[in-house]
Each structure stands twice: as structure tokens, then as C-alpha cells.
Design a protein around this motif. Structure first.
Motif, PDB file in Angstrom:
ATOM      1  N   CYS A  15       0.833  -1.210   0.000  1.00 49.18           N
ATOM      2  CA  CYS A  15       0.000   0.000   0.000  1.00 49.18           C
ATOM      3  C   CYS A  15       0.865   1.257   0.000  1.00 49.18           C
ATOM      4  O   CYS A  15       0.573   2.224  -0.722  1.00 49.18           O
ATOM      5  N   LEU A  16       1.912   1.252   0.798  1.00 46.86           N
ATOM      6  CA  LEU A  16       2.796   2.418   0.858  1.00 46.86           C
ATOM      7  C   LEU A  16       3.503   2.638  -0.472  1.00 46.86           C
ATOM      8  O   LEU A  16       3.591   3.769  -0.958  1.00 46.86           O
ATOM      9  N   ALA A  17       3.980   1.568  -1.075  1.00 51.31           N
ATOM     10  CA  ALA A  17       4.652   1.692  -2.372  1.00 51.31           C
ATOM     11  C   ALA A  17       3.679   2.257  -3.408  1.00 51.31           C
ATOM     12  O   ALA A  17       4.033   3.161  -4.175  1.00 51.31           O
ATOM     13  N   TYR A  18       2.463   1.739  -3.416  1.00 57.28           N
ATOM     14  CA  TYR A  18       1.472   2.211  -4.372  1.00 57.28           C
ATOM     15  C   TYR A  18       1.180   3.699  -4.177  1.00 57.28           C
ATOM     16  O   TYR A  18       0.942   4.429  -5.148  1.00 57.28           O
ATOM     17  N   SER A  19       1.225   4.170  -2.934  1.00 59.29           N
ATOM     18  CA  SER A  19       0.932   5.585  -2.652  1.00 59.29           C
ATOM     19  C   SER A  19       1.906   6.529  -3.346  1.00 59.29           C
ATOM     20  O   SER A  19       1.538   7.645  -3.698  1.00 59.29           O
TER      21      SER A  19
END
Length: 166
Positions: A15-19
Motif C-alpha cells: 500500500c505504501l509503495a502504491y501511494s
């Protein structure tokens, strides 16, 4: 418990990478809110309680930011709560202070910074602190993802810079 912590750590990292691919601050913050849920669960299973508390407050902060209800007073209150409650639940001595410091500084950045590019820079600084913490609490998938996300974020910063210069 450790395996569950590692699984949630991986979900949080994704999720953090996608952000970091977001072009809008609120979309970036929304994905980081989901990250906080998974990362809080990861730290709960790994026994890092100050990080659990800071992730709960991070979720609250990000929700307010996305709803455009985060103001100076709420930001100060969230920072104080992160520091006070984080210290109360700290069971990792000096190491438990890293999530608190990372979360307080990023909370200030979420409120103060306006551009996605500035948020990416703040995220890299934040992730360096979390990477140290994750490595030392043995959240190895999250540590590896922290390092990958740092690289991806820097690449997105360069790509974004090149896009705006074209």
C-alpha cells in the motif's frame, strides 16, 4: 504471531509503495491510511506497541487529511498524542522512539506540505527512520519493502521532475 506480523508487514508495504505513484496528495494519503491499518496490525503481532499506537493515530490523521478536516490545532494534538501515548506504550527503549519520531515529523509534513513532490521527499526521510526500526524489530519484509519504496519513491521524484520539465 511472527508470520502474521510479516504478512501484514508485506500488505502495508504494498500500500505504501502504491501511494508513491499518486499524482494527488489526498490519494497518496488515502493509500497511506490503508498502510497504517496493515502496519499497525503487523506491529501488534510483532510486539512493537509504540508503533501500533502511532499507526492508529496515523490512520486518524490521514482520514482527517483526506476529508480536509486536518488543521493546525488537530495536528498539534495528534503530535502530542503520538509522543505521549507512544512513550507510554514504548516497550523497546530507545528503539521504540523511532516510530514516534517518524510519525510526529511526518504528521507535521502532512499538514504543512502541499505538493506531492514535497510529500515524496518527506516520505523518504520518514522511511529511513522506519527502515532502521523495522530491521531492528525483525520486520524483515517491511524493511526490504522500506528500502524498495525508498528507491521507487526517489525514482518517482525524478520521473515527476522530468515530467514537469517537459
Amino acid at each position: 504471531m511472527i508470520i502474521l506480523g510479516e504478512i501484514f508487514s508485506l500488505l502495508a508495504a504494498l500500500c505504501l509503495a502504491y501511494s508513491t505513484f499518486s499524482h494527488k496528495k489526498n490519494k497518496m494519503i488515502w493509500w497511506q491510511a490503508i498502510n497504517a491499518i496493515f502496519y499497525g496490525l503487523s506491529n501488534l503481532f510483532l510486539g512493537a506497541y509504540s508503533a501500533v499506537v502511532t499507526n492508529i493515530l496515523t490512520l486518524f490523521r490521514n482520514t482527517l487529511q483526506v476529508k480536509d478536516k486536518l488543521n493546525k490545532h488537530i495536528t498539534i494534538i495528534i503530535c502530542l498524542l503520538m509522543a505521549i501515548v507512544g512513550i507510554i506504550f514504548n516497550n523497546r527503549e530507545w528503539l521504540g522512539l523511532l516510530p514516534i519520531l517518524a510519525s510526529v515529523t511526518y504528521t507535521i509534513c502532512v499538514y504543512v506540505l502541499k505538493s506531492v513532490q514535497q510529500m515524496r521527499i518527506a516520505l523518504v526521510i520518514n522511511l529511513i527512520q522506519w527502515a532502521i526500526f523495522d530491521f531492528l524489530v525483525k520486520a524483515y519484509p517491511m524493511f526490504i519493502m522500506d528500502m524498495i519504496i525508498i528507491v521507487v519513491t526517489v525514482m518517482n521524484m525524478i520521473r515527476y521532475k522530468n515530467m514537469t520539465e517537459s
